[in-house]
Design an enzyme around this catalytic site. Structure first.
Site, PDB file in Angstrom:
ATOM      1  N   ASP A 112      32.477   9.821   8.512  1.00 12.64           N
ATOM      2  CA  ASP A 112      32.787   9.997   9.935  1.00 12.64           C
ATOM      3  C   ASP A 112      31.547  10.549  10.648  1.00 12.64           C
ATOM      4  O   ASP A 112      31.534  11.684  11.115  1.00 12.64           O
ATOM      5  CB  ASP A 112      33.982  10.955  10.050  1.00 12.64           C
ATOM      6  N   LYS A 143      29.968   9.334  13.381  1.00 16.04           N
ATOM      7  CA  LYS A 143      29.939   9.188  14.850  1.00 16.04           C
ATOM      8  C   LYS A 143      28.509   9.038  15.374  1.00 16.04           C
ATOM      9  O   LYS A 143      28.030   9.825  16.185  1.00 16.04           O
ATOM     10  CB  LYS A 143      30.639  10.366  15.537  1.00 16.04           C
ATOM     11  N   ASP A 148      23.115   7.201  18.940  1.00 16.05           N
ATOM     12  CA  ASP A 148      21.736   7.157  19.448  1.00 16.05           C
ATOM     13  C   ASP A 148      21.284   5.704  19.629  1.00 16.05           C
ATOM     14  O   ASP A 148      22.047   4.773  19.371  1.00 16.05           O
ATOM     15  CB  ASP A 148      20.828   7.926  18.473  1.00 16.05           C
TER      16      ASP A 148
HETATM   17  O1  LIG Z   1      36.493   9.724  14.365  1.00 18.06           O
HETATM   18  C1  LIG Z   1      37.342  10.520  13.953  1.00 18.06           C
HETATM   19  O2  LIG Z   1      37.708  10.490  12.791  1.00 18.06           O
HETATM   20  C2  LIG Z   1      37.972  11.447  14.923  1.00 18.06           C
HETATM   21  C3  LIG Z   1      38.072  10.992  16.228  1.00 18.06           C
HETATM   22  C4  LIG Z   1      38.812  11.722  17.164  1.00 18.06           C
HETATM   23  O3  LIG Z   1      38.961  11.316  18.313  1.00 18.06           O
HETATM   24  N1  LIG Z   1      39.382  12.884  16.775  1.00 18.06           N
HETATM   25  C5  LIG Z   1      39.271  13.382  15.487  1.00 18.06           C
HETATM   26  O4  LIG Z   1      39.865  14.426  15.193  1.00 18.06           O
HETATM   27  N2  LIG Z   1      38.511  12.682  14.563  1.00 18.06           N
HETATM   28  C6  LIG Z   1      38.327  13.225  13.193  1.00 18.06           C
HETATM   29  O5  LIG Z   1      39.593  13.230  12.544  1.00 18.06           O
HETATM   30  C7  LIG Z   1      39.714  14.378  11.712  1.00 18.06           C
HETATM   31  C8  LIG Z   1      40.949  15.148  12.179  1.00 18.06           C
HETATM   32  O6  LIG Z   1      41.102  16.332  11.455  1.00 18.06           O
HETATM   33  P1  LIG Z   1      42.348  17.283  11.716  1.00 18.06           P
HETATM   34  O7  LIG Z   1      42.389  17.567  13.170  1.00 18.06           O
HETATM   35  O8  LIG Z   1      42.077  18.482  10.884  1.00 18.06           O
HETATM   36  O9  LIG Z   1      43.564  16.507  11.238  1.00 18.06           O
HETATM   37  C9  LIG Z   1      38.398  15.147  11.829  1.00 18.06           C
HETATM   38  O10 LIG Z   1      37.569  14.753  10.765  1.00 18.06           O
HETATM   39  C10 LIG Z   1      37.804  14.665  13.145  1.00 18.06           C
HETATM   40  O11 LIG Z   1      36.400  14.691  13.134  1.00 18.06           O
END
Ligand SMILES: O=C(O)c1cc(=O)[nH]c(=O)n1[C@@H]1O[C@H](COP(=O)(O)O)[C@@H](O)[C@H]1O
EC number: 4.1.1.23
Length: 208
Positions: A42, A44, A47
């Site tokens: 993940d 993201k 750039d």
């Molecule tokens: O791209 C992602 O995975 C992501 C996008 C988003 O909009 N929101 C989001 O929470 N995430 C990822 O999804 C996971 C959610 O984790 P929890 O909130 O602990 O369930 C984390 O690794 C975040 O970085």
């Protein structure tokens, strides 16, 4: 232990691992082969093309060498996709675009989400789907492109979204490993198994 159980994909944030080394990657890759799950770093990316090429393929993490899937913001425009594709496509990798986000006040909504879909349509060989909060509406009658079946991965939600919002995969972090210092490993294992089983049942029910 967690990685033994959470599949079909295991999401990583490799840049927050404090004792990162190649052995960790070797173990992760071995587990993904043994249990047949995909690794989704993940990262993201956000750039310009030239920089993401280096971030994806070089540095200490060398993400492209082990991560089957990664994700990217579309703020820089199409060069982020072509840059990542120049590294990932020859390795058989796939990309998810962040079309929507789970955080309050996100700017990834409306026209931005539509732009993600438009950009994905120009790179169907590499973009496999989206981070989004629900499945997109079917294309309008004026759409004349090939049939579409994008993967929708949805974070920050409960199991109900698979049926209610039509997503394919839910991304669960703290719901599995707990908060603060995290849960004991047997609790993590139980939670992971629960999400895996119930998620699969919800997915199959949606397909009927
Ligand atoms: O791209 C992602 O995975 C992501 C996008 C988003 O909009 N929101 C989001 O929470 N995430 C990822 O999804 C996971 C959610 O984790 P929890 O909130 O602990 O369930 C984390 O690794 C975040 O970085």
């Amino acid at each position: 232990m967690i990685l033994n159980i959470i599949y079909p994909t295991s999401q990583t944030h490799i840049d927050i691992v404090e004792d990162f080394d190649q052995d960790l990657i070797d173990q992760l890759v071995a587990l993904s082969q043994k249990h047949d799950f995909l690794i989704f770093e993940d990262r993201k990316f956000a750039d310009i093309g030239n920089t993401v090429i280096l971030q994806y393929s070089r540095g200490v993490h060398r993400i492209s060498s082990w991560s089957h899937i990664t994700n990217a913001h579309l703020v820089p425009g199409p060069s982020i996709i072509s840059g990542l594709a120049s590294v990932g496509l020859p390795l058989g990798r796939g990309l998810l675009l962040l079309a929507e986000m789970s955080s309050e006040g996100t700017l990834a909504a409306g026209a931005y989400t539509q732009a993600a879909l438009d950009m994905a349509r120009t790179a169907r060989d590499f973009v496999i789907g989206f981070i989004a909060m629900q499945r997109f509406d079917p294309p309008p009658p004026s759409y004349s492109g090939p049939p579409e079946d994008w993967l929708i991965l949805t974070p920050g939600v409960g199991l109900d979204v698979i049926k209610e919002r039509g997503c394919d995969i839910i991304i669960v972090g703290r719901g599995i490993y707990g908060r603060g210092n995290g849960s004991p490993s047997d609790v993590i294992a139980r939670q992971a198994e629960r999400y895996r089983m119930e998620g699969w049942v919800a997915y199959e029910e949606r397909l009927q």
